[in-house]
Design a protein around this motif. Structure first.
Motif, mmCIF file in Angstrom:
data_model
loop_
_atom_site.group_PDB
_atom_site.id
_atom_site.type_symbol
_atom_site.label_atom_id
_atom_site.label_comp_id
_atom_site.label_asym_id
_atom_site.label_seq_id
_atom_site.Cartn_x
_atom_site.Cartn_y
_atom_site.Cartn_z
ATOM 1 N N ASP A 96 0.831 -1.269 0.091
ATOM 2 C CA ASP A 96 0.097 0.138 0.113
ATOM 3 C C ASP A 96 0.870 1.292 -0.035
ATOM 4 O O ASP A 96 2.136 1.085 -0.172
ATOM 5 C CB ASP A 96 -0.857 0.011 1.242
ATOM 6 C CG ASP A 96 -0.210 -0.421 2.432
ATOM 7 O OD1 ASP A 96 1.062 0.032 2.444
ATOM 8 O OD2 ASP A 96 -0.820 -0.595 3.708
ATOM 9 N N GLU A 97 0.262 2.504 0.184
ATOM 10 C CA GLU A 97 1.045 3.568 0.293
ATOM 11 C C GLU A 97 2.140 3.816 1.363
ATOM 12 O O GLU A 97 3.080 4.105 0.950
ATOM 13 C CB GLU A 97 -0.058 4.832 0.295
ATOM 14 C CG GLU A 97 0.810 6.301 0.180
ATOM 15 C CD GLU A 97 -0.252 7.446 0.097
ATOM 16 O OE1 GLU A 97 0.135 8.461 0.280
ATOM 17 O OE2 GLU A 97 -1.306 6.970 0.377
ATOM 18 N N LYS A 98 1.883 3.077 2.404
ATOM 19 C CA LYS A 98 2.753 3.188 3.579
ATOM 20 C C LYS A 98 3.869 2.497 3.158
ATOM 21 O O LYS A 98 5.005 2.812 3.423
ATOM 22 C CB LYS A 98 2.028 2.689 4.928
ATOM 23 C CG LYS A 98 2.795 2.804 6.182
ATOM 24 C CD LYS A 98 2.125 2.356 7.332
ATOM 25 C CE LYS A 98 3.202 2.065 8.386
ATOM 26 N NZ LYS A 98 2.246 1.650 9.553
ATOM 27 N N SER A 99 3.677 1.159 2.702
ATOM 28 C CA SER A 99 4.877 0.341 2.480
ATOM 29 C C SER A 99 5.654 0.895 1.240
ATOM 30 O O SER A 99 6.965 0.958 1.122
ATOM 31 C CB SER A 99 4.584 -1.097 2.147
ATOM 32 O OG SER A 99 3.343 -1.095 1.287
ATOM 33 N N ASN A 100 4.878 1.514 0.227
ATOM 34 C CA ASN A 100 5.511 2.098 -0.887
ATOM 35 C C ASN A 100 6.587 3.311 -0.331
ATOM 36 O O ASN A 100 7.697 3.349 -1.048
ATOM 37 C CB ASN A 100 4.487 2.630 -1.806
ATOM 38 C CG ASN A 100 5.173 2.895 -3.140
ATOM 39 O OD1 ASN A 100 6.127 2.526 -3.746
ATOM 40 N ND2 ASN A 100 4.733 4.091 -3.562
ATOM 41 N N ILE A 101 6.127 4.041 0.668
ATOM 42 C CA ILE A 101 6.851 5.107 0.962
ATOM 43 C C ILE A 101 8.045 4.735 1.771
ATOM 44 O O ILE A 101 9.355 4.983 1.686
ATOM 45 C CB ILE A 101 6.252 5.947 2.054
ATOM 46 C CG1 ILE A 101 4.943 6.737 1.137
ATOM 47 C CG2 ILE A 101 7.047 6.929 2.729
ATOM 48 C CD1 ILE A 101 4.026 7.441 1.880
ATOM 49 N N LEU A 102 7.995 3.423 2.616
ATOM 50 C CA LEU A 102 8.974 2.832 3.464
ATOM 51 C C LEU A 102 9.933 2.190 2.196
ATOM 52 O O LEU A 102 11.540 2.414 2.442
ATOM 53 C CB LEU A 102 8.299 1.664 4.275
ATOM 54 C CG LEU A 102 9.322 0.899 5.288
ATOM 55 C CD1 LEU A 102 10.009 2.019 6.172
ATOM 56 C CD2 LEU A 102 8.648 -0.220 5.888
ATOM 57 N N LEU A 103 9.626 1.609 1.259
ATOM 58 C CA LEU A 103 10.648 1.044 0.286
ATOM 59 C C LEU A 103 11.603 2.328 -0.382
ATOM 60 O O LEU A 103 12.550 1.985 -0.722
ATOM 61 C CB LEU A 103 9.848 0.522 -0.781
ATOM 62 C CG LEU A 103 9.297 -1.018 -0.341
ATOM 63 C CD1 LEU A 103 8.427 -1.539 -1.589
ATOM 64 C CD2 LEU A 103 10.276 -1.796 0.178
ATOM 65 N N ASP A 104 10.685 3.466 -0.454
ATOM 66 C CA ASP A 104 11.543 4.567 -1.043
ATOM 67 C C ASP A 104 12.747 5.054 -0.279
ATOM 68 O O ASP A 104 13.564 5.818 -0.638
ATOM 69 C CB ASP A 104 10.591 5.743 -1.178
ATOM 70 C CG ASP A 104 9.793 5.563 -2.382
ATOM 71 O OD1 ASP A 104 10.271 4.666 -3.376
ATOM 72 O OD2 ASP A 104 8.663 6.084 -2.554
ATOM 73 N N THR A 105 12.977 4.486 0.989
ATOM 74 C CA THR A 105 14.267 5.135 2.130
ATOM 75 C C THR A 105 15.189 3.964 1.872
ATOM 76 O O THR A 105 16.244 4.125 2.295
ATOM 77 C CB THR A 105 13.409 4.844 3.593
ATOM 78 O OG1 THR A 105 13.204 3.383 3.875
ATOM 79 C CG2 THR A 105 12.075 5.697 3.789
ATOM 80 N N ILE A 106 14.856 3.082 0.952
ATOM 81 C CA ILE A 106 15.938 2.063 0.857
ATOM 82 C C ILE A 106 17.366 2.776 -0.105
ATOM 83 O O ILE A 106 17.020 3.576 -1.063
ATOM 84 C CB ILE A 106 15.647 1.038 -0.044
ATOM 85 C CG1 ILE A 106 14.832 -0.045 1.048
ATOM 86 C CG2 ILE A 106 16.614 0.123 -0.686
ATOM 87 C CD1 ILE A 106 14.372 -1.167 0.068
ATOM 88 N N ASP A 107 18.486 2.458 0.268
ATOM 89 C CA ASP A 107 19.653 3.233 -0.441
ATOM 90 C C ASP A 107 20.706 2.102 -0.517
ATOM 91 O O ASP A 107 20.628 1.128 0.246
ATOM 92 C CB ASP A 107 20.047 4.529 0.038
ATOM 93 C CG ASP A 107 20.590 4.309 1.612
ATOM 94 O OD1 ASP A 107 21.681 3.837 1.713
ATOM 95 O OD2 ASP A 107 19.793 4.966 2.567
ATOM 96 N N LYS A 108 21.605 2.531 -1.160
ATOM 97 C CA LYS A 108 22.759 1.489 -1.432
ATOM 98 C C LYS A 108 23.753 1.287 -0.582
ATOM 99 O O LYS A 108 24.660 0.490 -0.256
ATOM 100 C CB LYS A 108 23.577 1.944 -2.808
ATOM 101 C CG LYS A 108 24.149 3.192 -2.763
ATOM 102 C CD LYS A 108 24.963 3.821 -4.191
ATOM 103 C CE LYS A 108 25.486 5.008 -4.001
ATOM 104 N NZ LYS A 108 26.084 5.342 -5.447
#
Length: 324
Positions: free
Chosen positions: A270-282
């Motif tokens: 959902d929108e919440k998990s989508n935003i959380l995934l956007d915090t992933i970085d290398k």
């Protein structure tokens, strides 16, 4: 006057000879290209007032039809497809639009034609039958008319999922890339069950086929990969299996410790998990725990998001199914 009637009679006889009666032919009409080789189009089997279109991996689409003087209409689900039509009795050739179909006597005759609807998901761009034919093999997962979960392995229909590993070694060679045709009302949990059995014979990538566009002869689907921990294999296998991967990457506890893993739980995409995934970085190492109870559509969208992050950041993200 006698000459006129003779010509008329010959004309009637000739017309009758050219008239196509599908009930005269017990078999299947095979598509040919302009060189006389097999064309990557569905073959056709007529059965009384209905017909079946068979693709390269034996997926069968059902239609009723009507033949007119120079055209044929296919009445498929939610659409009517109209084509130019001609029949040459001399050569036993059907011409539908610009495509020739050669009759193959006995083909599909006496074989139960399994018919079901695909799950009808069109998330990605369509692919051609030529692209699909690059895969080595395919099987089908669907529910029959009684709602019973079934697999179709070539021409064999079964409820025994334990046949999947041996199916992957058909003709004494291991299949490395495989297509799964997904029927309507199939769940992610049921797909994961297939994944688990395929993973035990070193298959960790499949193409999930979710729809077929008869009108344009194109397919929709998603190329997926998957992983299981060795402890999951040990716990869920019905028989003792030697570890597939003995290196640390498949030993969960050691893996989490070695790479200082950050864990992200996704129950629903959902929108919440989508935003959380956007915090992933290398700079980090990640394990995404995927709830096998989510819808198949949400799962595909989630995996697309993960693949996009991997490509953008140049990192490998480990995934794990939970609630198996």
């Amino acid at each position: 006057m006698k000459k006129f009637y003779a010509i008329l009679l010959l004309s009637i006889i000739f017309s009758c000879k050219e008239k196509f009666n599908p009930n005269e032919f017990r078999g299947t009409w095979i598509p040919l290209d302009n060189k006389g080789a097999y064309a990557n189009l569905p073959s056709i089997t007529f059965q009384n007032d209905s017909l079946y279109l068979h693709d390269i991996y034996t997926y069968n689409s059902f239609a009723s039809y009507k033949i007119r003087s120079k055209s044929i209409e296919f009445f498929v689900k939610n659409d009517t497809l109209k084509y130019d039509f001609n029949f040459s009795r001399k050569d036993s050739i059907l011409k539908i639009n610009d495509n020739d179909y050669m009759f193959m006597e006995g083909y599909h005759d006496g074989i139960e034609i399994v018919n079901y609807d695909l799950i009808n998901l069109r998330i990605n761009q369509p692919i051609s039958p030529d692209s699909l034919s690059n895969y080595q093999s395919a099987f089908h997962i669907f529910r029959d008319k009684k709602g019973i979960l079934k697999l179709k392995l070539n021409d064999k229909t079964t409820s025994d999922f334990n046949l999947l590993p041996s199916f992957a070694f058909q003709k004494h060679r291991q299949v490395k890339n495989i297509v799964i045709y997904i029927g309507e009302n199939i769940t992610l949990r049921e797909i994961v069950k297939c994944y688990f059995l395929l993973y035990q014979v070193n298959i960790n990538q499949v193409f999930l086929l979710t729809d077929f566009d008869i009108k344009n002869n194109t397919y929709y689907g998603f190329l997926d990969n998957f992983e299981f921990w060795q402890n999951q294999i040990n716990e869920l296998s019905t028989e003792k299996i030697e570890p597939i991967i003995t290196i640390i990457e498949n030993q969960k506890k050691k893996y989490l410790k070695k790479y200082s893993i950050q864990i992200i739980l996704v129950n629903q995409f959902d929108e919440k998990s989508n935003i959380l995934l956007d915090t992933i970085d290398k700079t980090g190492n990640y394990l995404i725990k995927i709830n096998s109870e989510m819808s198949l559509e949400k799962y595909i969208l989630l995996k697309e998001k993960i693949f996009m992050i991997e490509n953008k950041e140049g990192i490998k993200i480990r995934t794990e199914f939970i609630n198996l």
